[in-house]
Design a protein around this motif. Structure first.
Motif, PDB file in Angstrom:
ATOM      1  N   GLY A  97      -2.456   1.805   9.424  1.00  0.00           N
ATOM      2  CA  GLY A  97      -1.392   2.717   9.861  1.00  0.00           C
ATOM      3  C   GLY A  97      -0.050   2.359   9.250  1.00  0.00           C
ATOM      4  O   GLY A  97       1.000   2.652   9.813  1.00  0.00           O
ATOM      5  N   SER A  98      -0.079   1.691   8.105  1.00  0.00           N
ATOM      6  CA  SER A  98       1.177   1.327   7.441  1.00  0.00           C
ATOM      7  C   SER A  98       0.870   1.072   5.976  1.00  0.00           C
ATOM      8  O   SER A  98      -0.279   1.152   5.554  1.00  0.00           O
ATOM      9  CB  SER A  98       1.767   0.063   8.076  1.00  0.00           C
ATOM     10  OG  SER A  98       1.164  -1.102   7.536  1.00  0.00           O
ATOM     11  N   GLY A  99       1.902   0.709   5.211  1.00  0.00           N
ATOM     12  CA  GLY A  99       1.683   0.372   3.803  1.00  0.00           C
ATOM     13  C   GLY A  99       1.642  -1.134   3.588  1.00  0.00           C
ATOM     14  O   GLY A  99       1.721  -1.596   2.462  1.00  0.00           O
ATOM     15  N   ALA A 100       1.557  -1.897   4.654  1.00  0.00           N
ATOM     16  CA  ALA A 100       1.689  -3.352   4.527  1.00  0.00           C
ATOM     17  C   ALA A 100       0.349  -4.040   4.289  1.00  0.00           C
ATOM     18  O   ALA A 100      -0.708  -3.549   4.707  1.00  0.00           O
ATOM     19  CB  ALA A 100       2.343  -3.913   5.787  1.00  0.00           C
ATOM     20  N   PHE A 101       0.427  -5.175   3.630  1.00  0.00           N
ATOM     21  CA  PHE A 101      -0.748  -6.008   3.392  1.00  0.00           C
ATOM     22  C   PHE A 101      -0.299  -7.464   3.535  1.00  0.00           C
ATOM     23  O   PHE A 101       0.786  -7.835   3.088  1.00  0.00           O
ATOM     24  CB  PHE A 101      -1.312  -5.754   1.989  1.00  0.00           C
ATOM     25  CG  PHE A 101      -2.714  -6.270   1.813  1.00  0.00           C
ATOM     26  CD1 PHE A 101      -3.812  -5.442   2.008  1.00  0.00           C
ATOM     27  CD2 PHE A 101      -2.943  -7.595   1.462  1.00  0.00           C
ATOM     28  CE1 PHE A 101      -5.110  -5.919   1.856  1.00  0.00           C
ATOM     29  CE2 PHE A 101      -4.239  -8.084   1.311  1.00  0.00           C
ATOM     30  CZ  PHE A 101      -5.333  -7.248   1.504  1.00  0.00           C
ATOM     31  N   VAL A 102      -1.161  -8.270   4.154  1.00  0.00           N
ATOM     32  CA  VAL A 102      -0.807  -9.664   4.425  1.00  0.00           C
ATOM     33  C   VAL A 102      -1.586 -10.598   3.498  1.00  0.00           C
ATOM     34  O   VAL A 102      -2.804 -10.457   3.341  1.00  0.00           O
ATOM     35  CB  VAL A 102      -1.136 -10.017   5.900  1.00  0.00           C
ATOM     36  CG1 VAL A 102      -0.881 -11.498   6.178  1.00  0.00           C
ATOM     37  CG2 VAL A 102      -0.334  -9.151   6.848  1.00  0.00           C
ATOM     38  N   ASP A 110      -7.747  14.703  -0.652  1.00  0.00           N
ATOM     39  CA  ASP A 110      -6.900  14.875   0.543  1.00  0.00           C
ATOM     40  C   ASP A 110      -5.930  13.725   0.767  1.00  0.00           C
ATOM     41  O   ASP A 110      -5.357  13.593   1.843  1.00  0.00           O
ATOM     42  CB  ASP A 110      -7.796  15.006   1.791  1.00  0.00           C
ATOM     43  CG  ASP A 110      -8.800  16.120   1.625  1.00  0.00           C
ATOM     44  OD1 ASP A 110      -8.426  17.165   1.051  1.00  0.00           O
ATOM     45  OD2 ASP A 110      -9.974  15.935   2.026  1.00  0.00           O
ATOM     46  N   SER A 111      -5.768  12.883  -0.240  1.00  0.00           N
ATOM     47  CA  SER A 111      -4.958  11.685  -0.015  1.00  0.00           C
ATOM     48  C   SER A 111      -3.462  11.998   0.034  1.00  0.00           C
ATOM     49  O   SER A 111      -2.903  12.563  -0.917  1.00  0.00           O
ATOM     50  CB  SER A 111      -5.235  10.693  -1.145  1.00  0.00           C
ATOM     51  OG  SER A 111      -4.112   9.874  -1.355  1.00  0.00           O
ATOM     52  N   PRO A 112      -2.766  11.600   1.119  1.00  0.00           N
ATOM     53  CA  PRO A 112      -1.307  11.785   1.177  1.00  0.00           C
ATOM     54  C   PRO A 112      -0.605  11.024   0.060  1.00  0.00           C
ATOM     55  O   PRO A 112       0.396  11.485  -0.485  1.00  0.00           O
ATOM     56  CB  PRO A 112      -0.918  11.224   2.552  1.00  0.00           C
ATOM     57  CG  PRO A 112      -2.181  11.174   3.342  1.00  0.00           C
ATOM     58  CD  PRO A 112      -3.312  11.025   2.361  1.00  0.00           C
ATOM     59  N   ALA A 113      -1.130   9.842  -0.332  1.00  0.00           N
ATOM     60  CA  ALA A 113      -0.477   9.054  -1.392  1.00  0.00           C
ATOM     61  C   ALA A 113      -0.527   9.815  -2.711  1.00  0.00           C
ATOM     62  O   ALA A 113       0.438   9.838  -3.472  1.00  0.00           O
ATOM     63  CB  ALA A 113      -1.158   7.692  -1.531  1.00  0.00           C
ATOM     64  N   ALA A 143      -7.326   5.121  -2.470  1.00  0.00           N
ATOM     65  CA  ALA A 143      -6.497   6.228  -2.971  1.00  0.00           C
ATOM     66  C   ALA A 143      -5.082   5.765  -3.263  1.00  0.00           C
ATOM     67  O   ALA A 143      -4.518   6.049  -4.336  1.00  0.00           O
ATOM     68  CB  ALA A 143      -6.478   7.368  -1.951  1.00  0.00           C
ATOM     69  N   VAL A 144      -4.509   5.018  -2.338  1.00  0.00           N
ATOM     70  CA  VAL A 144      -3.106   4.624  -2.526  1.00  0.00           C
ATOM     71  C   VAL A 144      -2.972   3.631  -3.688  1.00  0.00           C
ATOM     72  O   VAL A 144      -2.002   3.695  -4.463  1.00  0.00           O
ATOM     73  CB  VAL A 144      -2.490   4.100  -1.193  1.00  0.00           C
ATOM     74  CG1 VAL A 144      -3.112   2.810  -0.719  1.00  0.00           C
ATOM     75  CG2 VAL A 144      -0.985   3.897  -1.355  1.00  0.00           C
ATOM     76  N   VAL A 145      -3.957   2.762  -3.866  1.00  0.00           N
ATOM     77  CA  VAL A 145      -3.856   1.812  -4.991  1.00  0.00           C
ATOM     78  C   VAL A 145      -4.080   2.549  -6.313  1.00  0.00           C
ATOM     79  O   VAL A 145      -3.449   2.232  -7.328  1.00  0.00           O
ATOM     80  CB  VAL A 145      -4.817   0.612  -4.798  1.00  0.00           C
ATOM     81  CG1 VAL A 145      -4.747  -0.334  -5.990  1.00  0.00           C
ATOM     82  CG2 VAL A 145      -4.441  -0.158  -3.533  1.00  0.00           C
ATOM     83  N   THR A 146      -4.922   3.578  -6.301  1.00  0.00           N
ATOM     84  CA  THR A 146      -5.088   4.385  -7.516  1.00  0.00           C
ATOM     85  C   THR A 146      -3.780   5.116  -7.843  1.00  0.00           C
ATOM     86  O   THR A 146      -3.367   5.192  -9.009  1.00  0.00           O
ATOM     87  CB  THR A 146      -6.245   5.392  -7.337  1.00  0.00           C
ATOM     88  OG1 THR A 146      -7.424   4.653  -7.011  1.00  0.00           O
ATOM     89  CG2 THR A 146      -6.486   6.197  -8.601  1.00  0.00           C
ATOM     90  N   LEU A 181       0.838  -1.202   0.000  1.00  0.00           N
ATOM     91  CA  LEU A 181       0.000   0.000   0.000  1.00  0.00           C
ATOM     92  C   LEU A 181       0.877   1.257   0.000  1.00  0.00           C
ATOM     93  O   LEU A 181       0.745   2.126   0.854  1.00  0.00           O
ATOM     94  CB  LEU A 181      -0.963  -0.035   1.189  1.00  0.00           C
ATOM     95  CG  LEU A 181      -1.907  -1.241   1.157  1.00  0.00           C
ATOM     96  CD1 LEU A 181      -2.720  -1.334   2.443  1.00  0.00           C
ATOM     97  CD2 LEU A 181      -2.837  -1.183  -0.051  1.00  0.00           C
ATOM     98  N   HIS A 182       1.770   1.298  -0.948  1.00  0.00           N
ATOM     99  CA  HIS A 182       2.608   2.489  -1.157  1.00  0.00           C
ATOM    100  C   HIS A 182       2.479   2.850  -2.630  1.00  0.00           C
ATOM    101  O   HIS A 182       2.404   1.950  -3.474  1.00  0.00           O
ATOM    102  CB  HIS A 182       4.063   2.178  -0.793  1.00  0.00           C
ATOM    103  CG  HIS A 182       4.931   3.391  -0.754  1.00  0.00           C
ATOM    104  ND1 HIS A 182       5.534   3.894  -1.880  1.00  0.00           N
ATOM    105  CD2 HIS A 182       5.259   4.214   0.265  1.00  0.00           C
ATOM    106  CE1 HIS A 182       6.223   4.985  -1.559  1.00  0.00           C
ATOM    107  NE2 HIS A 182       6.069   5.201  -0.256  1.00  0.00           N
TER     108      HIS A 182
END
Ligand SMILES: C[S@@+](CC[C@H](N)C(=O)[O-])C[C@H]1O[C@@H](n2cnc3c(N)ncnc32)[C@H](O)[C@@H]1O
Length: 350
Positions: free
Chosen positions: A246-251, A327-330, A295-298, A220-221
């Motif tokens: 709260g992170s960019g990780a996905f399991v 408003d997405s930080p990504a 947002a981050v995946v877009t 998720l980055h």
């Protein structure tokens, strides 16, 4: 909605077999640092503490490029879910923030097969300018300069945890893994195509079917867009489990053995990845990550076309969807990256 404490209690008391709950109970750890100390006491001690209403002692994160949530998850997983059936592998460690978390978990794991394991750590250990920024204002500031090999500094930084690690300096664009089965694969190194290609080839086929967990630290980055297409290509072999809030990780969980012949991508990927594949992959990925991560995946979708140097498509995706996430930080990071790295201003959104 049950609270995180309820979720953790249901898991610890054996009342929930929901894989997602099991993977989310780490949130309790994140808030209550002293619960980590109770791990050695076992589940009953933890349950009693949770039922008594634990005091709030926020955890202090280890220095590194990971968040408290990721650290808490790795510790939680290695304590409660890791069986000891396969290796714990860490790809990309920097100063070991997740090594320490995983070792804490292994030490507290009640299963003897798990307690005998070490974390197998792989990294190039070559200091770059980004690392300097990460240690600014800490005791590590000035320890290394760009171009230094820092494997010995790494060993010092994980001093109290080193007995439970097996550290190997390796260039993961070329490294050949010994194919010992892997139960937990932490990947924080798929930063460019050659790394993606070789990490996929060497490590994914070694994941244990059924138990193997893939902790994708950068899923998720906005930048590491390749991983979406790779996971899409392997979608029959993995179950999406949970994002780490709260992170960019996905399991992901490995469902069946990943065939080696599906792991033979070649760089440059622009020669083999069609637009249709990218579109299908991102539609799939947006479908698994949850509303909060659209947002981050877009942004990664746009970035994928930039990596492939298909600028019209990159700009078209941004124009079409960018306005959904003002408003997405990504998205802000993506715009800044385009300007700084490519000298391109992303177009006005529709
Ligand atoms: C984002 S950092 C990892 C952060 C780490 N997970 C933490 O806990 O802070 C990426 C890591 O990849 C490593 N790396 C970069 N290129 C590499 C390569 N070709 N082979 C092996 N490791 C590499 C870097 O040395 C760095 O430690």
């Amino acid at each position: 909605m049950p609270s995180h404490i309820d979720t953790a209690l249901a898991f610890l008391e054996g009342n929930s077999s929901d894989l997602r709950d099991a993977h989310r109970a780490y949130r309790v750890l994140m808030r209550h640092s002293h619960l980590t100390d109770y791990f050695q006491g076992g589940k009953q001690v933890l349950v009693r503490e949770l039922r008594n209403g634990p005091k709030q002692y926020p955890r202090v994160p280890y220095i590194g490029m990971t968040t408290l949530q990721e650290q808490a998850y790795c510790e939680w997983y290695c304590t409660h879910l890791y069986e000891g059936a396969g290796e714990v592998v860490e790809l990309g460690t920097f100063l070991g923030s997740l090594t320490k978390s995983m070792v804490n978990g292994l030490r507290a794991n009640p299963r003897s097969a798990a307690r005998e394991r070490k974390v197998r750590v792989y990294d190039l250990f070559w200091w770059d300018f980004i690392m300097e920024g990460c240690v600014k204002g800490t005791a590590y500031e000035g320890m290394c300069k760009e171009g230094d090999w820092f494997v010995e500094d790494y060993r010092r930084s994980i001093g109290a945890w080193i007995d439970r690690t097996d550290v190997q300096q390796a260039d993961l664009t070329k490294f050949a893994y010994d194919q010992k089965p892997v139960e937990f694969l932490m990947v924080d190194v798929m930063k460019y195509e050659k790394l993606c290609v070789n990490v996929l080839r060497q490590f994914f086929p070694a994941l244990l079917p059924g138990e193997g967990i893939l902790f994708h630290q950068d899923y998720l980055h906005f930048y590491e867009a390749w991983v979406h297409v790779i996971q899409f290509l392997l979608r029959d072999y993995f179950e999406p489990v949970t994002p780490i809030d709260g992170s960019g990780a996905f399991v992901f969980r490995c469902l069946k053995e990943v065939p080696a012949d599906l792991c033979t991508l070649r760089a440059p990927l622009k020669d083999s990845w069609s637009d249709a594949l990218v579109e299908e992959a991102f539609a799939w990925s947006k479908g698994i990550v949850g509303e909060e991560n659209q947002a981050v995946v877009t942004a990664a979708h746009v970035m994928m076309y930039a990596h492939l140097e298909r600028w019209e498509l990159a700009e078209g995706i941004y124009r079409k969807f960018g306005g959904l996430f003002p408003d997405s930080p990504a998205m802000a990071e993506l715009r800044a990256y385009f300007e700084h790295r490519f000298h391109r201003i992303l177009p006005d959104v529709e």
